[in-house]
Design a protein around this motif. Structure first.
Motif, PDB file in Angstrom:
ATOM      1  N   GLU A  38       0.719  -1.383   0.035  1.00 58.19           N
ATOM      2  CA  GLU A  38       0.046   0.054  -0.137  1.00 58.19           C
ATOM      3  C   GLU A  38       0.798   1.258   0.113  1.00 58.19           C
ATOM      4  O   GLU A  38       0.349   2.404   0.274  1.00 58.19           O
ATOM      5  CB  GLU A  38      -1.139  -0.140   1.105  1.00 58.19           C
ATOM      6  CG  GLU A  38      -1.833  -1.339   1.214  1.00 58.19           C
ATOM      7  CD  GLU A  38      -3.177  -1.240   2.290  1.00 58.19           C
ATOM      8  OE1 GLU A  38      -3.385  -0.100   2.690  1.00 58.19           O
ATOM      9  OE2 GLU A  38      -3.434  -2.348   2.394  1.00 58.19           O
ATOM     10  N   THR A  71       4.391  -9.027  -3.298  1.00 55.27           N
ATOM     11  CA  THR A  71       3.643  -8.769  -4.552  1.00 55.27           C
ATOM     12  C   THR A  71       3.604  -6.992  -4.953  1.00 55.27           C
ATOM     13  O   THR A  71       3.483  -6.440  -3.764  1.00 55.27           O
ATOM     14  CB  THR A  71       2.238  -9.210  -4.292  1.00 55.27           C
ATOM     15  OG1 THR A  71       2.297 -10.616  -4.216  1.00 55.27           O
ATOM     16  CG2 THR A  71       1.324  -8.860  -5.425  1.00 55.27           C
ATOM     17  N   LEU A  73       1.802  -4.113  -7.055  1.00 57.21           N
ATOM     18  CA  LEU A  73       0.485  -4.041  -7.885  1.00 57.21           C
ATOM     19  C   LEU A  73       0.930  -2.750  -8.888  1.00 57.21           C
ATOM     20  O   LEU A  73       1.425  -1.857  -8.203  1.00 57.21           O
ATOM     21  CB  LEU A  73      -0.504  -3.749  -7.106  1.00 57.21           C
ATOM     22  CG  LEU A  73      -0.915  -4.633  -6.035  1.00 57.21           C
ATOM     23  CD1 LEU A  73      -2.205  -4.147  -5.427  1.00 57.21           C
ATOM     24  CD2 LEU A  73      -1.333  -6.017  -6.723  1.00 57.21           C
ATOM     25  N   ARG A  75      -0.981   0.019 -10.578  1.00 60.61           N
ATOM     26  CA  ARG A  75      -2.434   0.368 -10.774  1.00 60.61           C
ATOM     27  C   ARG A  75      -2.348   1.794 -11.721  1.00 60.61           C
ATOM     28  O   ARG A  75      -1.520   2.496 -12.033  1.00 60.61           O
ATOM     29  CB  ARG A  75      -2.646   0.954  -9.459  1.00 60.61           C
ATOM     30  CG  ARG A  75      -2.590  -0.196  -8.308  1.00 60.61           C
ATOM     31  CD  ARG A  75      -3.438   0.031  -6.895  1.00 60.61           C
ATOM     32  NE  ARG A  75      -4.573   0.894  -7.052  1.00 60.61           N
ATOM     33  CZ  ARG A  75      -5.671   0.543  -7.199  1.00 60.61           C
ATOM     34  NH1 ARG A  75      -5.722  -0.831  -7.243  1.00 60.61           N
ATOM     35  NH2 ARG A  75      -6.808   1.138  -7.284  1.00 60.61           N
ATOM     36  N   GLN A  80      -8.303   3.868 -11.253  1.00 59.09           N
ATOM     37  CA  GLN A  80      -8.320   3.205  -9.625  1.00 59.09           C
ATOM     38  C   GLN A  80      -8.458   1.610  -9.895  1.00 59.09           C
ATOM     39  O   GLN A  80      -9.266   1.187  -9.147  1.00 59.09           O
ATOM     40  CB  GLN A  80      -9.326   3.805  -8.584  1.00 59.09           C
ATOM     41  CG  GLN A  80      -9.121   5.214  -8.188  1.00 59.09           C
ATOM     42  CD  GLN A  80      -7.679   5.238  -7.390  1.00 59.09           C
ATOM     43  OE1 GLN A  80      -7.588   4.581  -6.391  1.00 59.09           O
ATOM     44  NE2 GLN A  80      -6.802   6.359  -7.838  1.00 59.09           N
ATOM     45  N   GLU A  81      -7.637   1.198 -10.694  1.00 56.04           N
ATOM     46  CA  GLU A  81      -7.682  -0.197 -11.270  1.00 56.04           C
ATOM     47  C   GLU A  81      -6.382  -0.627 -11.105  1.00 56.04           C
ATOM     48  O   GLU A  81      -5.410  -0.178 -11.597  1.00 56.04           O
ATOM     49  CB  GLU A  81      -8.545  -0.260 -12.389  1.00 56.04           C
ATOM     50  CG  GLU A  81      -8.549  -1.790 -12.931  1.00 56.04           C
ATOM     51  CD  GLU A  81      -9.444  -2.063 -14.169  1.00 56.04           C
ATOM     52  OE1 GLU A  81      -9.228  -2.659 -14.827  1.00 56.04           O
ATOM     53  OE2 GLU A  81     -10.233  -0.826 -14.674  1.00 56.04           O
ATOM     54  N   THR A  82      -6.185  -2.222 -10.705  1.00 54.73           N
ATOM     55  CA  THR A  82      -5.058  -2.652 -10.821  1.00 54.73           C
ATOM     56  C   THR A  82      -4.947  -3.356 -12.300  1.00 54.73           C
ATOM     57  O   THR A  82      -5.618  -4.368 -12.789  1.00 54.73           O
ATOM     58  CB  THR A  82      -4.787  -3.862  -9.929  1.00 54.73           C
ATOM     59  OG1 THR A  82      -5.046  -3.225  -8.457  1.00 54.73           O
ATOM     60  CG2 THR A  82      -3.495  -4.438  -9.925  1.00 54.73           C
ATOM     61  N   GLU A  84      -1.650  -4.803 -13.312  1.00 53.48           N
ATOM     62  CA  GLU A  84      -0.797  -6.025 -13.674  1.00 53.48           C
ATOM     63  C   GLU A  84      -0.274  -6.315 -12.151  1.00 53.48           C
ATOM     64  O   GLU A  84      -0.306  -5.262 -11.389  1.00 53.48           O
ATOM     65  CB  GLU A  84       0.281  -5.637 -14.522  1.00 53.48           C
ATOM     66  CG  GLU A  84       1.405  -6.673 -14.613  1.00 53.48           C
ATOM     67  CD  GLU A  84       0.934  -7.806 -15.497  1.00 53.48           C
ATOM     68  OE1 GLU A  84       1.206  -9.068 -14.777  1.00 53.48           O
ATOM     69  OE2 GLU A  84       0.448  -7.798 -16.247  1.00 53.48           O
ATOM     70  N   VAL A  85       0.286  -7.559 -11.822  1.00 56.69           N
ATOM     71  CA  VAL A  85       0.555  -7.772 -10.733  1.00 56.69           C
ATOM     72  C   VAL A  85       2.108  -8.620 -10.794  1.00 56.69           C
ATOM     73  O   VAL A  85       2.097  -9.407 -11.708  1.00 56.69           O
ATOM     74  CB  VAL A  85      -0.188  -8.877  -9.849  1.00 56.69           C
ATOM     75  CG1 VAL A  85       0.413  -9.439  -8.498  1.00 56.69           C
ATOM     76  CG2 VAL A  85      -1.672  -8.355  -9.708  1.00 56.69           C
TER      77      VAL A  85
END
Length: 124
Positions: A38, A71, A73, A75, A80-82, A84-85
């Motif tokens: 985060e 991990t 992310l 974004r 406000q979308e992920t 790729e990880v």
């Protein structure tokens, strides 16, 4: 919903690389943010390589590497979308996973060998 998609190209010398592609008709540069626990990571590099396409480079900071699974992310800030990880598995956790997987594969191979031998004996 994001107007962009990301395809990984490689992870080399501690730098994750990918291609960002915009939907047709979108020419604005995306506002992307790599996030670990985060918290945003610095040093994202986005370079346009064609209309609606960019190369993305994210240096993996040494402080996040350690035993277990880490991990990151990527974004799309505006949507406000992920998109790729990035998953990095290292240390003792991976060794245990590989040993467990090898044990499972050996057991399945033994089962297949017994079934094949039984089949060969019955068909004679």
């Amino acid at each position: 919903m994001s107007q962009y998609s990301i395809s990984k190209t490689r992870l080399f010398e501690g730098i994750w690389e990918g291609i960002v592609t915009a939907e047709k008709g979108v020419t604005d540069q995306p506002h992307l943010e790599p996030v670990f626990e985060e918290k945003p990571l610095d040093q994202l590099k986005l370079v346009e390589v064609g209309e609606g396409r960019w190369t993305l480079r994210i240096p993996i900071p040494a402080h996040i590497l350690g035993d277990g699974v880490q991990t990151i992310l990527i974004r799309d800030v505006m949507a406000q979308e992920t998109l790729e990880v990035i998953t990095i598995i290292s240390g003792e956790a991976i060794a245990e996973d590989i040993r467990a997987e090898m044990d499972l594969l050996r057991a399945e191979l033994d089962m297949l060998k017994r079934a094949f031998r039984r089949h060969c004996l019955e068909s004679m």
